[in-house]
Design a protein around this motif. Structure first.
Motif, short mmCIF file in Angstrom:
data_model
loop_
_atom_site.label_atom_id
_atom_site.label_comp_id
_atom_site.label_asym_id
_atom_site.label_seq_id
_atom_site.Cartn_x
_atom_site.Cartn_y
_atom_site.Cartn_z
N VAL A 1 3.75 -62.04 -38.31
CA VAL A 1 2.60 -62.19 -39.21
C VAL A 1 1.32 -61.77 -38.51
N GLU A 2 1.17 -62.13 -37.24
CA GLU A 2 -0.03 -61.77 -36.50
C GLU A 2 -0.13 -60.25 -36.35
N ARG A 3 1.00 -59.60 -36.13
CA ARG A 3 0.99 -58.14 -36.00
C ARG A 3 0.64 -57.48 -37.34
N VAL A 4 1.16 -58.04 -38.42
CA VAL A 4 0.84 -57.53 -39.75
C VAL A 4 -0.65 -57.71 -40.03
N ARG A 5 -1.19 -58.88 -39.67
CA ARG A 5 -2.61 -59.14 -39.89
C ARG A 5 -3.46 -58.13 -39.11
N GLU A 6 -3.15 -57.96 -37.84
CA GLU A 6 -3.93 -57.05 -37.00
C GLU A 6 -3.86 -55.62 -37.53
N ALA A 7 -2.66 -55.19 -37.93
CA ALA A 7 -2.49 -53.82 -38.43
C ALA A 7 -3.24 -53.63 -39.74
N SER A 8 -3.21 -54.64 -40.61
CA SER A 8 -3.85 -54.54 -41.93
C SER A 8 -5.37 -54.56 -41.84
N GLU A 9 -5.89 -55.23 -40.82
CA GLU A 9 -7.33 -55.30 -40.64
C GLU A 9 -7.88 -54.08 -39.89
N THR A 10 -7.07 -53.54 -38.97
CA THR A 10 -7.57 -52.51 -38.07
C THR A 10 -7.17 -51.10 -38.50
N TRP A 11 -5.89 -50.92 -38.77
CA TRP A 11 -5.38 -49.58 -39.07
C TRP A 11 -5.17 -49.35 -40.57
N CYS A 12 -4.85 -50.43 -41.28
CA CYS A 12 -4.54 -50.35 -42.72
C CYS A 12 -3.19 -49.68 -42.98
N PHE A 13 -2.54 -49.25 -41.93
CA PHE A 13 -1.23 -48.61 -41.98
C PHE A 13 -0.35 -49.21 -40.89
N PHE A 14 0.94 -49.32 -41.15
CA PHE A 14 1.87 -49.66 -40.08
C PHE A 14 3.27 -49.20 -40.48
N GLN A 15 4.10 -48.96 -39.48
CA GLN A 15 5.51 -48.62 -39.73
C GLN A 15 6.35 -49.87 -39.49
N ILE A 16 7.43 -50.01 -40.27
CA ILE A 16 8.29 -51.18 -40.11
C ILE A 16 9.73 -50.74 -39.82
N LEU A 17 10.34 -51.48 -38.91
CA LEU A 17 11.74 -51.30 -38.56
C LEU A 17 12.52 -52.56 -38.93
N LEU B 1 1.96 -60.73 -45.80
CA LEU B 1 0.54 -60.46 -46.01
C LEU B 1 -0.20 -61.72 -46.46
N SER B 2 0.46 -62.54 -47.30
CA SER B 2 -0.14 -63.81 -47.71
C SER B 2 -0.39 -64.70 -46.51
N GLU B 3 0.63 -64.84 -45.67
CA GLU B 3 0.49 -65.68 -44.48
C GLU B 3 -0.57 -65.11 -43.53
N ALA B 4 -0.65 -63.77 -43.46
CA ALA B 4 -1.65 -63.15 -42.60
C ALA B 4 -3.08 -63.44 -43.09
N LEU B 5 -3.22 -63.74 -44.38
CA LEU B 5 -4.52 -64.13 -44.93
C LEU B 5 -4.76 -65.64 -44.85
N GLY B 6 -3.79 -66.36 -44.26
CA GLY B 6 -3.92 -67.81 -44.16
C GLY B 6 -3.54 -68.54 -45.44
N LEU B 7 -2.75 -67.88 -46.30
CA LEU B 7 -2.36 -68.46 -47.58
C LEU B 7 -0.89 -68.87 -47.55
N SER B 8 -0.43 -69.54 -48.58
CA SER B 8 0.99 -69.88 -48.68
C SER B 8 1.77 -68.59 -48.86
N PRO B 9 3.04 -68.54 -48.42
CA PRO B 9 3.82 -67.30 -48.48
C PRO B 9 3.92 -66.70 -49.88
N ASN B 10 3.91 -67.54 -50.92
CA ASN B 10 4.11 -67.04 -52.28
C ASN B 10 2.82 -66.61 -52.97
#
Length: 375
Positions: A91-107, A205-214
């Motif tokens: 979640v922390e990596r998703v948050r950082e990527a969404s705030e900084t790069w706006c793009f990320f690759q997932i495996l 992404l919800s958790e990365a915003l500090g929200l509930s998962p749903n």
């Protein structure tokens, strides 16, 4: 009533002639129903001028000795680990990527590599099938499935070096008989898999915003899905054109599958960053709608695809949005992310309102609709 000078009239006439000639060229190209692939099959060595794109002011990072710039790669293998700290790291990596790069690759995203390969092959089968069969799907009218070259061919200042098919998949699934034989089964299977992946991504992404998962799912971010399958054949003059012009996506998130031929670039800190194909990976990027509801916590990024001297480049872009299913749902900056130090930056909006503004004011020049909704 005013009068115009002769010189001004001459200039207007020149512009009119240029516009008229361009429209004729566009129509001649469109009438073939064979797209860019038809030009390549005919053996052209010079691209038609309708595909000329103006030079870009931004340099590639690799040209500026920033070869270490690369978008984040996030392994999702441990999001369901029994140790909650493993999920928190993701979640922390998703948050950082969404705030900084706006793009990320997932495996390790849960979609089998065989399904990814089958989807790429499905796109190839569709575009490389018999011309007369393929032409049956060529149209500029809205349908559950359609094929053409440059969806905004007559409304854009320049054309791009690709052919595309479009399929509207959710919330109303297409009838199987409306889909072409060449890719029917894999398109339905792949979209089902992407919908499942979307559920996970919106949780993270919800958790990365500090929200509930749903949270993001409950406000409908994953209700709609439509897909573009892009086919960009080898270009004889790639320096003169683009595979996709610079733009940001007007959706919540986009999930992109690309084959082994590169071309995708993200604009970051006034540089074009290459997003090289990674076996088994998918590219995720934030769209304008998620930037709006996150109050700029997560940002959309402009991106493009260059033309290549080799090909074909195949990509499948899956957009999470109810763009083709008008809804009265009202969105706005999520109240839980607001504070005295972070007041709302956007007014409330509906998705049809955003899209209407984009189509009338932004589509021609590929500008963002975000500023129109700023407070």
């Amino acid at each position: 009533m005013g009068f115009t000078s002769t010189s001004e009239n001459n200039e207007d006439n020149k512009l009119f002639m240029l516009d008229s000639e361009r429209v004729e060229e566009l129509k001649a190209f469109d009438d073939t129903k064979l797209g860019v692939k038809g030009l390549v099959d005919a053996g052209i060595t010079k691209i038609p001028r309708i595909f000329y794109n103006p030079p870009c002011n931004f340099k590639r990072a690799s040209e500026l000795n920033h070869k270490d710039y690369t978008i984040p790669i996030i392994d999702l293998a441990r999001v369901h680990h029994e140790d909650p700290s493993e999920r928190k790291r993701v979640v922390e990596r998703v948050r950082e990527a969404s705030e900084t790069w706006c793009f990320f690759q997932i495996l390790n995203h849960g979609i089998p590599v065989s399904t990814l390969e089958d989807m790429i092959n499905g796109v190839l089968r569709f575009f490389e099938q018999d011309d007369e069969v393929k032409k049956e799907f060529y149209t500029r009218d809205q349908r559950p499935f359609l094929y053409n070259s440059n969806y905004n061919l007559y409304n854009a200042p320049t054309s791009t070096w690709k052919d595309s098919f479009f399929c509207d998949l959710a919330p109303i699934a297409p009838k199987p008989q409306d889909l072409p034989d060449a890719c029917r089964e894999i398109l339905l299977e792949y979209s089902n898999q992407v919908m499942k992946l979307g559920t996970l991504l919106f949780e993270l992404l919800s958790e990365a915003l500090g929200l509930s998962p749903n949270y993001l799912r409950e406000i409908g971010c994953n209700e709609g899905l439509y897909v573009f399958g892009h086919y960009s054949p080898a270009c004889p003059e790639p320096e003169l054109t683009l595979g996709t012009v610079k733009h940001a996506d007007v959706d919540f998130i986009t999930v992109l599958l690309q084959n082994h031929i590169g071309g995708l670039q993200v604009l970051h800190q006034d540089m074009w960053i290459d997003v090289p194909p990674l076996p088994g990976a998918l590219v995720v990027n934030i769209g304008d709608l998620l930037q709006l509801v996150s109050n700029d916590r997560f940002r959309s990024a402009e991106h493009r695809a260059v033309a290549n001297p080799v090909g074909p480049r195949v990509s499948v872009a899956s957009f999470f949005s109810t763009a083709f299913h008008p809804s009265s749902r009202i969105y706005g900056p999520i109240k839980e992310v607001l504070s005295e130090d972070n007041p709302p930056k956007y007014r409330e909006f509906s998705i049809p309102e955003v899209l209407a503004h984009y189509k009338t004011k932004c589509l021609f020049n590929h500008t963002s609709p975000l500023s129109h909704f700023r407070i």
